[in-house]
Structures are given as C-alpha cells and as structure tokens.
Design a protein around this motif. Sequence first.
Motif, PDB file in Angstrom:
ATOM      1  N   THR A 124      -5.135 -73.554  25.225  1.00  0.00           N
ATOM      2  CA  THR A 124      -6.482 -73.752  25.311  1.00  0.00           C
ATOM      3  C   THR A 124      -6.704 -75.407  24.898  1.00  0.00           C
ATOM      4  OG1 THR A 124      -6.559 -73.230  22.919  1.00  0.00           O
ATOM      5  CG2 THR A 124      -7.037 -71.639  24.156  1.00  0.00           C
ATOM      6  N   ASN A 125      -5.830 -76.128  24.692  1.00  0.00           N
ATOM      7  CA  ASN A 125      -6.026 -77.532  24.536  1.00  0.00           C
ATOM      8  C   ASN A 125      -5.726 -78.206  25.568  1.00  0.00           C
ATOM      9  OD1 ASN A 125      -6.740 -79.570  22.695  1.00  0.00           O
ATOM     10  ND2 ASN A 125      -4.555 -79.840  21.923  1.00  0.00           N
ATOM     11  N   LEU A 126      -6.606 -79.144  25.958  1.00  0.00           N
ATOM     12  CA  LEU A 126      -6.604 -79.618  27.145  1.00  0.00           C
ATOM     13  C   LEU A 126      -6.157 -81.339  26.742  1.00  0.00           C
ATOM     14  CD1 LEU A 126      -9.438 -78.476  29.597  1.00  0.00           C
ATOM     15  CD2 LEU A 126      -7.091 -77.951  29.407  1.00  0.00           C
ATOM     16  N   PHE A 127      -5.611 -82.098  27.713  1.00  0.00           N
ATOM     17  CA  PHE A 127      -5.407 -83.572  27.581  1.00  0.00           C
ATOM     18  C   PHE A 127      -6.238 -84.179  28.650  1.00  0.00           C
ATOM     19  CE2 PHE A 127      -3.073 -87.553  28.757  1.00  0.00           C
ATOM     20  CZ  PHE A 127      -3.294 -88.262  27.604  1.00  0.00           C
ATOM     21  N   VAL A 128      -7.030 -85.317  28.354  1.00  0.00           N
ATOM     22  CA  VAL A 128      -8.050 -85.696  29.326  1.00  0.00           C
ATOM     23  C   VAL A 128      -8.055 -87.314  29.184  1.00  0.00           C
ATOM     24  CG1 VAL A 128     -10.318 -86.081  29.975  1.00  0.00           C
ATOM     25  CG2 VAL A 128      -9.639 -84.062  28.682  1.00  0.00           C
ATOM     26  N   SER A 129      -7.399 -87.788  30.326  1.00  0.00           N
ATOM     27  CA  SER A 129      -7.111 -89.237  30.485  1.00  0.00           C
ATOM     28  C   SER A 129      -7.868 -89.741  31.544  1.00  0.00           C
ATOM     29  CB  SER A 129      -5.424 -89.343  30.860  1.00  0.00           C
ATOM     30  OG  SER A 129      -5.550 -88.910  32.042  1.00  0.00           O
ATOM     31  N   GLY A 130      -7.871 -91.201  31.308  1.00  0.00           N
ATOM     32  CA  GLY A 130      -8.925 -91.968  32.225  1.00  0.00           C
ATOM     33  C   GLY A 130     -10.161 -92.280  31.832  1.00  0.00           C
TER      34      GLY A 130
END
Length: 156
Positions: free
Chosen positions: A56-62
């Motif tokens: 359920t945990n997302l890593f968001v980059s940029g």
Amino acid sequence: MAMAMRLPAIARAATEMAAAPIGLRRLFCSNAPKFSFLSPQAEANTPARPQAEPSTNLFVSGLSKRTTSEGLRTAFAQFGEVADAKVVTDRVSGYSKGFGFVRYATLEDSAKGIAGMDGKFLDGWVIFAEYARPREQSQSYQPQNNMSRPPYNNRY
C-alpha cells in the motif's frame, strides 16, 4: 512577427532532419524507439532493477521543489483513499528533495494510483510512482577508531 520569422527556420530544420542519416535522426528525435546513449552490449549486460512486491506504500520520484505533502495527497486521492502522503523535504531550505511517499488504504487503490500517476505531470514535472521497497536494516553505529565516544571536549 517573431513567429512568422521562425517558420522558415522550422521548415528548413524539418527538411534537413528528414534528409539526415538514420543514426542522427535516432539521436535527435524524441520518438525514436529504445533510445539510449549506451551501446547495445552495455544494455544487455545491465541487470534489471528488481521490482518491489505490491504494497500500500508508494514511492514517488521526480517531484518539483514546490510540491507539498497536501498537493501530493490531492493528486493521488483521485485514484483511491489516501491514508498518508509525505514529501521528503530539506531541513535547511524546507523545499522538497524531489521524492515522497503515498500510502493508500488498500492494495487495489495503490495499483490504481501507480497506473494513474506514473509518468504524469504534477506541478509541471513528470513524476514516477512505484511500490516502495522496505527500508533495509542498517548496522548500528560503530566508531572507526574504537573509542567509546568522540573526543569533542578534549583537544589532545
């Protein structure tokens, strides 16, 4: 007036590009398939980055420096119930470091969030969303010189 003067230059560049060798066209065109600066041998030897297991945990980059945690939450909330959204910020400036985390309530919502936001624009920047990898357990701090504590107050 300025646009009218640029049109002949744009048309000339387009005809030159069409007449350019395929190698140059591939180098300068953004729609070239499988564009890479690496040679084909280097691409074949590069191992694929392992994918994280669904969570359920997302890593968001940029992320942009101006992106806030609330802005991240509202962008991802259109794909499901967001339990938490956090933009990692610099301690001194307070600006975003360019990445953050979004936690959804369910796995289905997190899959929809990745499908909906990966490669999309947020605050003028293209962002990337993927499942977050679990944090690796680090070794406890061991002093390099085998002293019990650093000699901050001692000069010699």
